[in-house]
Design a protein around this motif. Sequence first.
Motif, PDB file in Angstrom:
ATOM      1  N   ALA A  67     -20.818  -0.321  17.846  1.00  0.00           N
ATOM      2  CA  ALA A  67     -20.017  -1.121  16.914  1.00  0.00           C
ATOM      3  C   ALA A  67     -20.896  -1.791  15.873  1.00  0.00           C
ATOM      4  O   ALA A  67     -20.553  -1.839  14.681  1.00  0.00           O
ATOM      5  CB  ALA A  67     -19.209  -2.165  17.685  1.00  0.00           C
ATOM      6  N   LYS A  68     -22.032  -2.276  16.305  1.00  0.00           N
ATOM      7  CA  LYS A  68     -22.964  -2.923  15.385  1.00  0.00           C
ATOM      8  C   LYS A  68     -23.515  -1.921  14.371  1.00  0.00           C
ATOM      9  O   LYS A  68     -23.630  -2.226  13.177  1.00  0.00           O
ATOM     10  CB  LYS A  68     -24.103  -3.565  16.173  1.00  0.00           C
ATOM     11  N   ALA A  69     -23.835  -0.730  14.833  1.00  0.00           N
ATOM     12  CA  ALA A  69     -24.357   0.302  13.939  1.00  0.00           C
ATOM     13  C   ALA A  69     -23.309   0.733  12.920  1.00  0.00           C
ATOM     14  O   ALA A  69     -23.616   0.944  11.745  1.00  0.00           O
ATOM     15  CB  ALA A  69     -24.824   1.500  14.758  1.00  0.00           C
ATOM     16  N   ILE A  70     -22.063   0.862  13.369  1.00  0.00           N
ATOM     17  CA  ILE A  70     -20.980   1.255  12.457  1.00  0.00           C
ATOM     18  C   ILE A  70     -20.763   0.176  11.405  1.00  0.00           C
ATOM     19  O   ILE A  70     -20.605   0.462  10.215  1.00  0.00           O
ATOM     20  CB  ILE A  70     -19.694   1.525  13.256  1.00  0.00           C
ATOM     21  N   GLU A  71     -20.765  -1.074  11.838  1.00  0.00           N
ATOM     22  CA  GLU A  71     -20.585  -2.181  10.894  1.00  0.00           C
ATOM     23  C   GLU A  71     -21.699  -2.207   9.860  1.00  0.00           C
ATOM     24  O   GLU A  71     -21.456  -2.397   8.667  1.00  0.00           O
ATOM     25  CB  GLU A  71     -20.562  -3.512  11.668  1.00  0.00           C
ATOM     26  N   LYS A  72     -22.927  -2.008  10.320  1.00  0.00           N
ATOM     27  CA  LYS A  72     -24.054  -1.986   9.392  1.00  0.00           C
ATOM     28  C   LYS A  72     -23.958  -0.828   8.423  1.00  0.00           C
ATOM     29  O   LYS A  72     -24.205  -0.967   7.218  1.00  0.00           O
ATOM     30  CB  LYS A  72     -25.365  -1.907  10.179  1.00  0.00           C
ATOM     31  N   MET A  73     -23.560   0.331   8.914  1.00  0.00           N
ATOM     32  CA  MET A  73     -23.452   1.517   8.073  1.00  0.00           C
ATOM     33  C   MET A  73     -22.381   1.341   6.992  1.00  0.00           C
ATOM     34  O   MET A  73     -22.560   1.746   5.839  1.00  0.00           O
ATOM     35  CB  MET A  73     -23.134   2.731   8.937  1.00  0.00           C
ATOM     36  N   GLU A  74     -21.287   0.697   7.346  1.00  0.00           N
ATOM     37  CA  GLU A  74     -20.198   0.522   6.385  1.00  0.00           C
ATOM     38  C   GLU A  74     -20.532  -0.500   5.310  1.00  0.00           C
ATOM     39  O   GLU A  74     -19.826  -0.594   4.301  1.00  0.00           O
ATOM     40  CB  GLU A  74     -18.917   0.140   7.127  1.00  0.00           C
ATOM     41  N   SER A  75     -21.612  -1.250   5.514  1.00  0.00           N
ATOM     42  CA  SER A  75     -22.040  -2.213   4.492  1.00  0.00           C
ATOM     43  C   SER A  75     -23.003  -1.604   3.488  1.00  0.00           C
ATOM     44  O   SER A  75     -23.347  -2.241   2.483  1.00  0.00           O
ATOM     45  CB  SER A  75     -22.705  -3.425   5.166  1.00  0.00           C
ATOM     46  N   LEU A  76     -23.444  -0.385   3.740  1.00  0.00           N
ATOM     47  CA  LEU A  76     -24.413   0.264   2.861  1.00  0.00           C
ATOM     48  C   LEU A  76     -23.736   0.837   1.619  1.00  0.00           C
ATOM     49  O   LEU A  76     -22.534   1.129   1.619  1.00  0.00           O
ATOM     50  CB  LEU A  76     -25.136   1.382   3.615  1.00  0.00           C
ATOM     51  N   GLN A  77     -24.530   1.024   0.579  1.00  0.00           N
ATOM     52  CA  GLN A  77     -24.033   1.670  -0.627  1.00  0.00           C
ATOM     53  C   GLN A  77     -23.848   3.167  -0.357  1.00  0.00           C
ATOM     54  O   GLN A  77     -24.525   3.754   0.491  1.00  0.00           O
ATOM     55  CB  GLN A  77     -25.020   1.480  -1.781  1.00  0.00           C
ATOM     56  N   GLU A  78     -22.939   3.783  -1.098  1.00  0.00           N
ATOM     57  CA  GLU A  78     -22.646   5.192  -0.871  1.00  0.00           C
ATOM     58  C   GLU A  78     -23.871   6.068  -1.106  1.00  0.00           C
ATOM     59  O   GLU A  78     -24.009   7.132  -0.498  1.00  0.00           O
ATOM     60  CB  GLU A  78     -21.489   5.641  -1.769  1.00  0.00           C
ATOM     61  N   GLU A  79     -24.781   5.617  -1.977  1.00  0.00           N
ATOM     62  CA  GLU A  79     -25.987   6.392  -2.255  1.00  0.00           C
ATOM     63  C   GLU A  79     -26.851   6.583  -1.004  1.00  0.00           C
ATOM     64  O   GLU A  79     -27.643   7.526  -0.915  1.00  0.00           O
ATOM     65  CB  GLU A  79     -26.816   5.723  -3.350  1.00  0.00           C
ATOM     66  N   ALA A  80     -26.705   5.666  -0.053  1.00  0.00           N
ATOM     67  CA  ALA A  80     -27.506   5.759   1.168  1.00  0.00           C
ATOM     68  C   ALA A  80     -27.137   6.984   1.997  1.00  0.00           C
ATOM     69  O   ALA A  80     -27.920   7.423   2.845  1.00  0.00           O
ATOM     70  CB  ALA A  80     -27.325   4.499   2.008  1.00  0.00           C
ATOM     71  N   PHE A  81     -25.957   7.548   1.746  1.00  0.00           N
ATOM     72  CA  PHE A  81     -25.507   8.708   2.521  1.00  0.00           C
ATOM     73  C   PHE A  81     -25.797  10.017   1.798  1.00  0.00           C
ATOM     74  O   PHE A  81     -25.426  11.087   2.275  1.00  0.00           O
ATOM     75  CB  PHE A  81     -24.003   8.596   2.794  1.00  0.00           C
ATOM     76  N   GLN A  82     -26.480   9.919   0.675  1.00  0.00           N
ATOM     77  CA  GLN A  82     -26.822  11.110  -0.093  1.00  0.00           C
ATOM     78  C   GLN A  82     -28.035  11.783   0.551  1.00  0.00           C
ATOM     79  O   GLN A  82     -29.099  11.186   0.636  1.00  0.00           O
ATOM     80  CB  GLN A  82     -27.135  10.700  -1.539  1.00  0.00           C
ATOM     81  N   GLY A  83     -27.859  12.991   0.989  1.00  0.00           N
ATOM     82  CA  GLY A  83     -28.956  13.679   1.649  1.00  0.00           C
ATOM     83  C   GLY A  83     -28.437  14.632   2.695  1.00  0.00           C
ATOM     84  O   GLY A  83     -27.319  15.155   2.587  1.00  0.00           O
ATOM     85  N   GLY A  84     -29.239  14.852   3.716  1.00  0.00           N
ATOM     86  CA  GLY A  84     -28.828  15.772   4.765  1.00  0.00           C
ATOM     87  C   GLY A  84     -29.714  15.654   5.985  1.00  0.00           C
ATOM     88  O   GLY A  84     -30.673  14.880   6.019  1.00  0.00           O
ATOM     89  N   PHE A  85     -29.358  16.411   6.994  1.00  0.00           N
ATOM     90  CA  PHE A  85     -30.085  16.429   8.258  1.00  0.00           C
ATOM     91  C   PHE A  85     -30.630  17.833   8.513  1.00  0.00           C
ATOM     92  O   PHE A  85     -29.956  18.833   8.228  1.00  0.00           O
ATOM     93  CB  PHE A  85     -29.160  16.059   9.428  1.00  0.00           C
ATOM     94  N   ILE A  86     -31.824  17.890   9.041  1.00  0.00           N
ATOM     95  CA  ILE A  86     -32.346  19.133   9.587  1.00  0.00           C
ATOM     96  C   ILE A  86     -32.503  18.904  11.086  1.00  0.00           C
ATOM     97  O   ILE A  86     -33.067  17.892  11.504  1.00  0.00           O
ATOM     98  CB  ILE A  86     -33.685  19.534   8.950  1.00  0.00           C
ATOM     99  N   LEU A  87     -31.985  19.814  11.866  1.00  0.00           N
ATOM    100  CA  LEU A  87     -31.964  19.607  13.306  1.00  0.00           C
ATOM    101  C   LEU A  87     -32.640  20.760  14.020  1.00  0.00           C
ATOM    102  O   LEU A  87     -32.819  21.856  13.465  1.00  0.00           O
ATOM    103  CB  LEU A  87     -30.522  19.469  13.807  1.00  0.00           C
TER     104      LEU A  87
END
Length: 569
Positions: A391-411
């Motif tokens: 819950a804490k991580a979700i709350e923190k993530m929702e406070s970030l700017q949309e630019e913070a989600f620009q990118g991708g994952f390599i797994l």
Amino acid sequence: MGVWFWRLILLSLAGIIFSPKHCVSQKETGRKYKFMQDATSAPRTSYYDYIIIGGGTAGCPLAATLSQNHNVLMLERGGSPYGNPNITNLSAFGDPLSDTSLSSPAQRFISEDGVINSRARVLGGGSCINAGFYTRASRHYVREAGWEEKLVNESYKWVERVVVFRPPVLQFQSAVRDGLLEAGVLPYNGYTFDHIYGTKVGGTIFDQNGHRHTAADLLEYANSDGITLLLHATVYRILFTKERSNSRPVAYGVVFKDAHGLEHRAYLKQGTKSEIIVSAGALGSPQLLMLSGIGPAHHLREHNIDVVLDQPLVGRGMKDNPMNAVFIPSPTPTEVSLIQVVGITNFGSYIEAASGENFNRDSQQNFGMFFPKIGQFSKLPPKQRTPEALAKAIEKMESLQEEAFQGGFILEKINGPISKGHLELRNTDPNENPLVTFNYFQDPRDLEKCIQGIRIIEKIIDSKAFSPFKYNNMSASSLINMTANRTSISLAQFCRDTVMTIWHYHGGCQVGRVVDRDYKVLGVDALRVIDGSTFNYSPGTNPQATVMMLGRYMGVKILQERLVADETK
């Protein structure tokens, strides 16, 4: 006419007799079937040639095939995927996985290791909630399984005519592909379903419009007069009888309940070679066998279950392929993509990628593969991923700017794995998850594969091909530390602390231990298990193609068996 004549006819015409009637329209969305109904409308008692428990990735092609010649009942505990945009649309990928309601098509469970996971609860099974990648098993896997290669290939093609597409490989996925080649994952094998060393582009079950096609679409092949499909039908137990006190138990029916809790019974027709086939998945199949009295006797008695067969290997050999991912923030926008490119290394690690993680601030929903709302949370070690931490991580993530989600994952995902765990009943309610332990990285060979896979990811991040999607001042090692929320973390500790699932868990009813090579349950008659619970290790880089193939393959094999039996009477 002779047995072999009819067998030849059946094999040679397999791709024709069971083909969809309208090839042009088979990839349209929004279909429903006239044989699909809610279990509340079912009679209290009914009789069938085959009863299939689970309308998932294996169950749908199996039922479609058997319905050609016989009367089939398929019982699915979930609802229909049709008309649900959160299943159909690629852009809504994470929504079912983040939905923890009782009506969700994805039922969340947490392994005893602490890793948050999900199991399907919908017609079409895991193909309705996965990332869509389609690739076959290796030829070595097919030979080791004892399958007939010709029929395997025909069965894959039968699936592919309906649900598989070529993905649009855009900038981010192309950069990962070229980065893999720079990192030495060679050769480049192009677009192929084959499982071979090197880098390739695989298939996808998302069409050119981003619409998902699932195992439920394979019911287009079904004979609508030979199949009954009941939704929201939860099977509570399989019924057994013994002709004599010293004879083997024989499955003869099932008890299931509808959404109102009303009990129904379905029986096999007498005097035939009819069977009950369990296709309830790697959690559901061993769970149902135990609830029906097949399992470790001492464990069953702890839950006051009458023992039909003391079978201590039911629920053993549970495995989940550990997955670890590195997030790379990008200075430039990335397309929305799930898995399209894969690097198949010669040391046992598979490299894949996803990009353009969607963030919708208006609905406050995150729809990517690696957001805490769907349980993919690597900032804390598994045992620390408590509801409060999430819950804490979700709350923190929702406070970030949309630019913070620009990118991708390599797994990276390791093959196998070698480490294995077990499954036990939590209680006698089939609607609740059993207890399952996977023992990630218990075997040091699994850990070494992960370490080598992360090293390949480092090379991709630092490659020339990938440079447009990486900030110049961010090294691969700093991105690994950022992903793990640590400083100077070793790769071994990174693997242990950031382990997540890629939803490829399997085992519990393994071939040679619980079922034979014809998937008949050892020690009882008229009962088979056909799904991923029978796998000793996961096929290919992603198993859905092989699970769908197995449903079709075994359907044809069962038809052959009955044809031969009838011919030799």
